[in-house]
Design a protein around this motif. Sequence first.
Motif, short mmCIF file in Angstrom:
data_model
loop_
_atom_site.label_atom_id
_atom_site.label_comp_id
_atom_site.label_asym_id
_atom_site.label_seq_id
_atom_site.Cartn_x
_atom_site.Cartn_y
_atom_site.Cartn_z
N ARG A 152 35.94 35.75 44.72
CA ARG A 152 34.74 36.51 44.37
C ARG A 152 34.57 36.34 42.77
NH1 ARG A 152 35.89 42.39 45.15
NH2 ARG A 152 34.29 42.46 43.82
N GLU A 153 33.33 35.57 42.45
CA GLU A 153 32.83 35.38 41.27
C GLU A 153 32.43 36.53 40.47
OE1 GLU A 153 29.19 33.06 39.35
OE2 GLU A 153 30.75 31.62 40.19
N ASP A 154 32.04 37.53 40.99
CA ASP A 154 31.53 38.66 40.39
C ASP A 154 32.64 39.49 40.18
OD1 ASP A 154 32.00 39.58 43.14
OD2 ASP A 154 30.28 40.56 43.30
N TYR A 155 33.69 39.42 40.71
CA TYR A 155 34.93 40.20 40.14
C TYR A 155 35.40 39.81 38.65
CZ TYR A 155 39.47 42.20 40.23
OH TYR A 155 40.64 42.87 39.71
N TYR A 156 35.22 38.37 38.37
CA TYR A 156 35.47 38.06 37.12
C TYR A 156 34.38 37.79 36.26
CZ TYR A 156 39.89 36.89 39.37
OH TYR A 156 41.35 36.76 40.08
N ASP A 157 33.34 37.88 36.73
CA ASP A 157 32.34 37.75 35.93
C ASP A 157 31.27 38.82 36.27
OD1 ASP A 157 29.94 36.97 34.31
OD2 ASP A 157 29.74 35.28 35.27
N GLN A 158 30.91 39.81 35.45
CA GLN A 158 29.94 40.99 36.00
C GLN A 158 28.51 40.41 35.96
OE1 GLN A 158 31.22 44.05 37.18
NE2 GLN A 158 33.31 43.15 36.89
N GLU A 159 28.30 39.60 35.29
CA GLU A 159 26.74 39.17 35.06
C GLU A 159 26.42 38.00 36.08
OE1 GLU A 159 24.84 40.49 33.02
OE2 GLU A 159 26.77 41.79 32.25
N ALA A 193 44.91 35.77 48.63
CA ALA A 193 43.98 36.07 47.52
C ALA A 193 44.71 37.02 46.60
CB ALA A 193 42.88 36.57 48.18
N ARG A 194 43.90 37.32 45.26
CA ARG A 194 44.72 38.21 44.38
C ARG A 194 43.96 39.39 44.68
NH1 ARG A 194 48.16 38.34 41.60
NH2 ARG A 194 47.21 39.57 39.89
N PRO A 195 44.73 40.63 44.37
CA PRO A 195 44.08 41.80 44.71
C PRO A 195 42.70 42.11 44.30
CG PRO A 195 46.19 42.15 43.57
CD PRO A 195 45.76 40.74 43.53
N SER A 196 41.99 43.07 45.20
CA SER A 196 40.44 43.56 45.22
C SER A 196 39.57 42.25 45.59
CB SER A 196 40.15 43.84 43.79
OG SER A 196 41.07 44.88 43.34
N MET A 197 40.13 41.12 46.17
CA MET A 197 39.17 40.20 46.64
C MET A 197 38.45 40.40 47.96
SD MET A 197 38.80 37.69 44.50
CE MET A 197 39.06 38.76 43.01
N GLY A 198 39.18 41.31 48.92
CA GLY A 198 38.53 41.76 50.01
C GLY A 198 39.43 41.28 51.28
N ASP A 218 39.78 28.56 34.92
CA ASP A 218 39.34 28.50 36.29
C ASP A 218 40.05 29.35 37.27
OD1 ASP A 218 38.21 27.99 38.85
OD2 ASP A 218 38.52 25.91 38.70
N LYS A 219 39.43 30.46 37.69
CA LYS A 219 40.16 31.67 38.73
C LYS A 219 40.29 31.20 40.26
CE LYS A 219 40.94 34.56 35.24
NZ LYS A 219 40.65 33.89 34.09
N GLN A 220 39.62 30.04 40.39
CA GLN A 220 39.78 29.70 42.00
C GLN A 220 41.05 29.43 42.35
OE1 GLN A 220 37.48 29.18 44.18
NE2 GLN A 220 35.23 29.13 43.43
#
Length: 416
Positions: A372-379, A182-187, A346-348
Motif C-alpha cells: 500500500r503506497e498510502d501507508y508509506y506516503d500519507q500524501e 507483506a509487511r505488517p498493516s498492509m492488509g 523502494d518499499k515494493q
Amino acid sequence: MNSELMEKSLLGTMMEENYLVLDSGIQTAFFEKQLHKNIYLTMKELANNGRPIDFITLLTTREPAELGGANYVSELRRFANPARFDEYLEMVITKWKKREMERILQQAQVEQWELNDVFKELEKLDTDYTSDDSLLLDEILVAQYERPFIEASDMTGISTGLQPMDYLLNGFQDSEFIVIAARPSMGKTDTLNHLALTAGWNNHLPIVFSLEMSRKSMTERLISAAGGYSRLKMRDPYKHFDNTQKDTWMTALEHLQSAKIRIDDRSGIKVSQIKATARKIIREQPDKRPIIFVDYLQIIRPEETTNNQNQAIGQISSDLKTMAKEFNCPVVVLSQLSRAVEQRQDKQPMMSDLRDSGNIEQDADVVCFLYREDYYDQESELKNHLEITVAKHRNGPVGGFTVYYNKDNGRLSSIR
C-alpha cells in the motif's frame, strides 16, 4: 517413544476416527506386535462392511482373548492422538522398513543371493505400501480424450473474487501452496478474510487456522466485511450504528453464516495438528471443495524444537506444501516479510524479502506480495488502493494489479 506405544496410539486414534482405517494406507505388516495386527485386521473387517469401530463391535467380531482382552481394547482410547497420527504412522513405517531390511539381508546371506537381487528387494520397501494404481496415468489420460471437443469452464480453480487475480491464476488450483506475503498493516488478514468469504459464498469449504487472532476477533472482522460496517463503529453498534445499519444487521449475520467458514484459533499449533483438524472437517463435508487458510506461517510451531529458525521455517513450508498435495486442495498461507523492506528507498516487496527461509520461495507454487503506497506516503493519491503482485506462478503468468481496499471495513474489490 517405543513401537508398542506408537502402535497403541494409531489404534486408539482409529477407534475415534474410523475413516482412518481405510484412508490412511496402513498395512497389517506395519504393526510389530501380533496382538495389534489382530486388532487392526478386525478394524479393517468392520470398516469394509460399513460398520462402526468401537469397544463393543471389536469384542463381538473376534474372540476377546485374540485382541488382548476387554481391558486392553478399552485402554486403547487413552492413547488416541489425532494430531500426531501422521507423525506416529511415519515412525511406525520407518521401524517396519528397518525390520524388513534386516530380514532381507539375513535371508540374502543364508541363501547367497546375487547383489542385484538384494538391491531390488531393498528398493521394494519404498513402494510396498504405495498402490500401483496411483502411479498409472490411465484414468487421467482417459479423462483427457474429449478435452479439445468440449468447452471448458471459465474457472478451474477457486475464485478469489478479484477479477485480475482470477485472470492471472485462473483461481486457486488444487494441490497448490499459495503464499501471500507483506509487511505488517498492509492488509494481509483482511485479504485472507475476503478470500475465505468468497470461497464460502461460492459453496466451497473454507477452513481458517488463525494462529494470531482469536475466533471472536476474526468474527468481528468478518461481520464488518460481510455487512460493510465500519470497524470503529462495530466497537459499540448500539451507540454508533444508524437505523439503516441496525436494520441490515440480521441480514449481514445471515450472509456471513451462509459462507460456512470454519475457524480454528489455537495458537502455536503444528502442521500435523492443522492436518488432523482439516482432515476431519474435509471428511465430514465430502461434497465440498476445500480450501485451507493459515494466518500466519512464522508462528506455526515446528514439529521438533530447534534453535535454527531458518531450518524450522523451511520444514514448516515443506510440510504445508505436502499437505496441499495430500488433501488435493489449495493451501493459502500468510507470511511476514523481513524488515529489510523498511530500510530501502523502494518499499515494493521482492522475493528476497521472504522472511527466515528461502524454502518458502522454493516450495510455494504461487507467491503474492501486498503493498500500500498510502501507508508509506500519507500524501499519496492512491488512497484505499492495495497493490497485489504475483511474483511467482509455477504454472502460469506473473504480474501486478491494483484493487480497491476499504480499510474501514476490510472489504476488497476489483477496480472497474
